[in-house]
Motif scaffolding. Structure first.
Motif, PDB file in Angstrom:
ATOM      1  N   ALA A 165       0.767  -1.208   0.061  1.00 28.00           N
ATOM      2  CA  ALA A 165      -0.064   0.185   0.066  1.00 28.00           C
ATOM      3  C   ALA A 165       0.974   1.260   0.051  1.00 28.00           C
ATOM      4  O   ALA A 165       0.512   2.323  -0.783  1.00 28.00           O
ATOM      5  CB  ALA A 165      -1.099   0.016   1.285  1.00 28.00           C
ATOM      6  N   ILE A 166       1.995   1.194   0.840  1.00 32.12           N
ATOM      7  CA  ILE A 166       2.830   2.407   0.713  1.00 32.12           C
ATOM      8  C   ILE A 166       4.159   1.829   0.766  1.00 32.12           C
ATOM      9  O   ILE A 166       4.423   0.714   0.836  1.00 32.12           O
ATOM     10  CB  ILE A 166       2.814   3.091   2.055  1.00 32.12           C
ATOM     11  N   SER A 167       5.090   2.704   0.495  1.00 31.54           N
ATOM     12  CA  SER A 167       6.587   2.294   0.221  1.00 31.54           C
ATOM     13  C   SER A 167       7.158   1.761   1.280  1.00 31.54           C
ATOM     14  O   SER A 167       6.827   1.949   2.504  1.00 31.54           O
ATOM     15  CB  SER A 167       7.112   3.593  -0.373  1.00 31.54           C
ATOM     16  N   LEU A 168       7.882   1.129   1.142  1.00 29.52           N
ATOM     17  CA  LEU A 168       8.690   0.274   2.359  1.00 29.52           C
ATOM     18  C   LEU A 168       9.285   0.903   3.135  1.00 29.52           C
ATOM     19  O   LEU A 168       9.247   0.730   4.240  1.00 29.52           O
ATOM     20  CB  LEU A 168       9.610  -1.167   1.843  1.00 29.52           C
ATOM     21  N   PRO A 169      10.104   1.931   2.866  1.00 30.29           N
ATOM     22  CA  PRO A 169      10.795   2.751   4.053  1.00 30.29           C
ATOM     23  C   PRO A 169       9.727   3.483   4.804  1.00 30.29           C
ATOM     24  O   PRO A 169      10.126   3.354   6.130  1.00 30.29           O
ATOM     25  CB  PRO A 169      11.509   3.690   3.114  1.00 30.29           C
ATOM     26  N   VAL A 170       8.602   3.855   4.368  1.00 31.13           N
ATOM     27  CA  VAL A 170       7.717   4.611   4.993  1.00 31.13           C
ATOM     28  C   VAL A 170       7.051   3.684   6.201  1.00 31.13           C
ATOM     29  O   VAL A 170       6.866   3.902   7.215  1.00 31.13           O
ATOM     30  CB  VAL A 170       6.728   5.402   4.228  1.00 31.13           C
ATOM     31  N   LEU A 171       6.946   2.348   5.613  1.00 30.12           N
ATOM     32  CA  LEU A 171       6.246   1.430   6.623  1.00 30.12           C
ATOM     33  C   LEU A 171       7.183   0.851   7.593  1.00 30.12           C
ATOM     34  O   LEU A 171       6.810   0.565   8.881  1.00 30.12           O
ATOM     35  CB  LEU A 171       5.686   0.219   5.603  1.00 30.12           C
ATOM     36  N   LEU A 172       8.439   0.965   7.118  1.00 28.83           N
ATOM     37  CA  LEU A 172       9.579   0.544   8.158  1.00 28.83           C
ATOM     38  C   LEU A 172       9.749   1.621   9.154  1.00 28.83           C
ATOM     39  O   LEU A 172       9.754   1.241  10.433  1.00 28.83           O
ATOM     40  CB  LEU A 172      11.003   0.129   7.583  1.00 28.83           C
ATOM     41  N   LEU A 173       9.662   3.081   8.889  1.00 27.46           N
ATOM     42  CA  LEU A 173       9.592   3.718   9.997  1.00 27.46           C
ATOM     43  C   LEU A 173       8.336   3.904  10.811  1.00 27.46           C
ATOM     44  O   LEU A 173       8.570   3.961  12.164  1.00 27.46           O
ATOM     45  CB  LEU A 173       9.437   5.249   9.226  1.00 27.46           C
ATOM     46  N   ILE A 174       7.246   3.504  10.360  1.00 32.17           N
ATOM     47  CA  ILE A 174       5.832   3.342  11.162  1.00 32.17           C
ATOM     48  C   ILE A 174       6.055   2.183  11.900  1.00 32.17           C
ATOM     49  O   ILE A 174       5.538   2.232  12.965  1.00 32.17           O
ATOM     50  CB  ILE A 174       4.498   3.173  10.199  1.00 32.17           C
ATOM     51  N   ASN A 175       6.810   1.107  11.443  1.00 30.13           N
ATOM     52  CA  ASN A 175       6.719  -0.023  12.339  1.00 30.13           C
ATOM     53  C   ASN A 175       7.764   0.187  13.382  1.00 30.13           C
ATOM     54  O   ASN A 175       7.468  -0.382  14.452  1.00 30.13           O
ATOM     55  CB  ASN A 175       7.243  -1.268  11.412  1.00 30.13           C
ATOM     56  N   GLY A 176       8.680   0.972  13.146  1.00 35.47           N
ATOM     57  CA  GLY A 176       9.774   1.169  14.205  1.00 35.47           C
ATOM     58  C   GLY A 176       9.187   2.094  15.050  1.00 35.47           C
ATOM     59  O   GLY A 176       9.252   2.208  16.464  1.00 35.47           O
ATOM     60  N   PHE A 177       8.184   3.038  14.684  1.00 38.61           N
ATOM     61  CA  PHE A 177       7.552   4.004  15.755  1.00 38.61           C
ATOM     62  C   PHE A 177       6.943   3.076  16.793  1.00 38.61           C
ATOM     63  O   PHE A 177       6.883   3.300  18.150  1.00 38.61           O
ATOM     64  CB  PHE A 177       6.811   5.085  14.982  1.00 38.61           C
ATOM     65  N   PHE A 178       5.757   2.291  16.261  1.00 34.78           N
ATOM     66  CA  PHE A 178       5.116   1.404  16.965  1.00 34.78           C
ATOM     67  C   PHE A 178       5.928   0.340  18.126  1.00 34.78           C
ATOM     68  O   PHE A 178       5.659   0.100  19.023  1.00 34.78           O
ATOM     69  CB  PHE A 178       3.991   0.664  16.350  1.00 34.78           C
ATOM     70  N   PHE A 179       6.964  -0.014  17.473  1.00 29.86           N
ATOM     71  CA  PHE A 179       7.979  -0.855  18.104  1.00 29.86           C
ATOM     72  C   PHE A 179       8.477  -0.098  19.264  1.00 29.86           C
ATOM     73  O   PHE A 179       8.659  -0.684  20.508  1.00 29.86           O
ATOM     74  CB  PHE A 179       9.033  -1.523  17.199  1.00 29.86           C
ATOM     75  N   GLY A 180       8.992   1.033  19.335  1.00 35.72           N
ATOM     76  CA  GLY A 180       9.356   2.117  20.027  1.00 35.72           C
ATOM     77  C   GLY A 180       8.487   2.400  21.071  1.00 35.72           C
ATOM     78  O   GLY A 180       8.809   2.600  22.382  1.00 35.72           O
ATOM     79  N   ILE A 181       7.192   2.569  20.853  1.00 36.70           N
ATOM     80  CA  ILE A 181       6.222   2.323  22.009  1.00 36.70           C
ATOM     81  C   ILE A 181       6.038   1.300  22.942  1.00 36.70           C
ATOM     82  O   ILE A 181       5.691   1.081  23.995  1.00 36.70           O
ATOM     83  CB  ILE A 181       4.789   2.676  21.373  1.00 36.70           C
ATOM     84  N   ALA A 182       5.940  -0.046  22.006  1.00 35.39           N
ATOM     85  CA  ALA A 182       5.518  -1.143  22.651  1.00 35.39           C
ATOM     86  C   ALA A 182       6.835  -1.696  23.642  1.00 35.39           C
ATOM     87  O   ALA A 182       6.494  -2.404  24.752  1.00 35.39           O
ATOM     88  CB  ALA A 182       5.533  -2.292  21.583  1.00 35.39           C
ATOM     89  N   MET A 183       8.060  -1.767  23.296  1.00 30.80           N
ATOM     90  CA  MET A 183       9.144  -2.221  23.852  1.00 30.80           C
ATOM     91  C   MET A 183       9.109  -1.557  25.437  1.00 30.80           C
ATOM     92  O   MET A 183       9.251  -2.477  26.625  1.00 30.80           O
ATOM     93  CB  MET A 183      10.520  -2.143  23.399  1.00 30.80           C
ATOM     94  N   PRO A 184       9.387  -0.355  25.836  1.00 33.75           N
ATOM     95  CA  PRO A 184       9.043   0.201  26.841  1.00 33.75           C
ATOM     96  C   PRO A 184       7.788  -0.172  27.855  1.00 33.75           C
ATOM     97  O   PRO A 184       7.812  -0.308  29.048  1.00 33.75           O
ATOM     98  CB  PRO A 184       9.235   1.756  26.916  1.00 33.75           C
ATOM     99  N   ALA A 185       6.888  -0.258  26.944  1.00 33.91           N
ATOM    100  CA  ALA A 185       5.352  -0.426  27.486  1.00 33.91           C
ATOM    101  C   ALA A 185       5.465  -1.836  28.191  1.00 33.91           C
ATOM    102  O   ALA A 185       4.683  -2.288  29.313  1.00 33.91           O
ATOM    103  CB  ALA A 185       4.430  -0.458  26.635  1.00 33.91           C
ATOM    104  N   MET A 186       5.890  -2.776  27.365  1.00 28.91           N
ATOM    105  CA  MET A 186       6.090  -4.064  27.955  1.00 28.91           C
ATOM    106  C   MET A 186       6.993  -4.410  29.212  1.00 28.91           C
ATOM    107  O   MET A 186       6.519  -5.105  30.200  1.00 28.91           O
ATOM    108  CB  MET A 186       6.675  -5.191  26.951  1.00 28.91           C
ATOM    109  N   ALA A 187       7.957  -3.739  29.282  1.00 28.09           N
ATOM    110  CA  ALA A 187       8.995  -3.411  30.386  1.00 28.09           C
ATOM    111  C   ALA A 187       8.103  -2.915  31.552  1.00 28.09           C
ATOM    112  O   ALA A 187       8.257  -3.337  32.696  1.00 28.09           O
ATOM    113  CB  ALA A 187      10.193  -2.976  30.129  1.00 28.09           C
TER     114      ALA A 187
END
Length: 141
Positions: free
Chosen positions: A45-67
């Motif tokens: 749907a969107i270019s891969l670099p943008v999707l990786l940026l979005i995925n990294g953003f949500f990953f950065g929210i998830a990891m500290p929240a899991m801890a």
């Protein structure tokens, strides 16, 4: 390309107000965002670099929240053991995912499998968090 994911994680970690929200809600929000990003990767749907940026953003929210969720759930004297188990699960997931991805790549997209697993986990977490024992009062009838 994975530097885009690192930039997304950095953007998420620079949101200093995020700690004010409940850790489980942050996990649910980030799992939904990662699942949607994975689905967008599957559908191109969107270019891969943008999707990786979005995925990294949500990953950065998830990891500290899991801890944070682990520290909220486990008693203080069990923190070391809980973080050890969490680290072992992360390591096992990284090793197993590489092998499984290589095996199933010819049949189905690993991103689609990750999307399905993420949505199932999100449903389970949502059910456990918002479990309403009695939606209707049986004494009313």
């Amino acid at each position: 390309l994975f530097s885009y994911m690192g930039i997304g994680v950095f953007i998420a970690l620079s949101l200093f107000f995020v700690h004010r929200f409940n850790a489980i809600y942050r996990i649910m929000f980030s799992m939904f965002g990662m699942a949607m990003a994975l689905f967008a990767i599957v559908t191109n749907a969107i270019s891969l670099p943008v999707l990786l940026l979005i995925n990294g953003f949500f990953f950065g929210i998830a990891m500290p929240a899991m801890a944070t969720a682990v520290t909220d759930i486990v008693s203080r004297n069990m923190h070391g053991r809980a973080f050890g188990v969490m680290s072992a699960v992360y390591s096992t997931g990284m090793i197993a995912s590489s092998s499984v991805t290589g095996l199933i790549r010819g049949y189905i997209s690993p991103y689609f499998i990750a999307f399905i697993i993420s949505m199932i986990a999100l449903i389970i977490i949502g059910y456990m968090k918002f479990n309403v024992k009695h939606a209707v009062n049986p004494k009313a009838y």
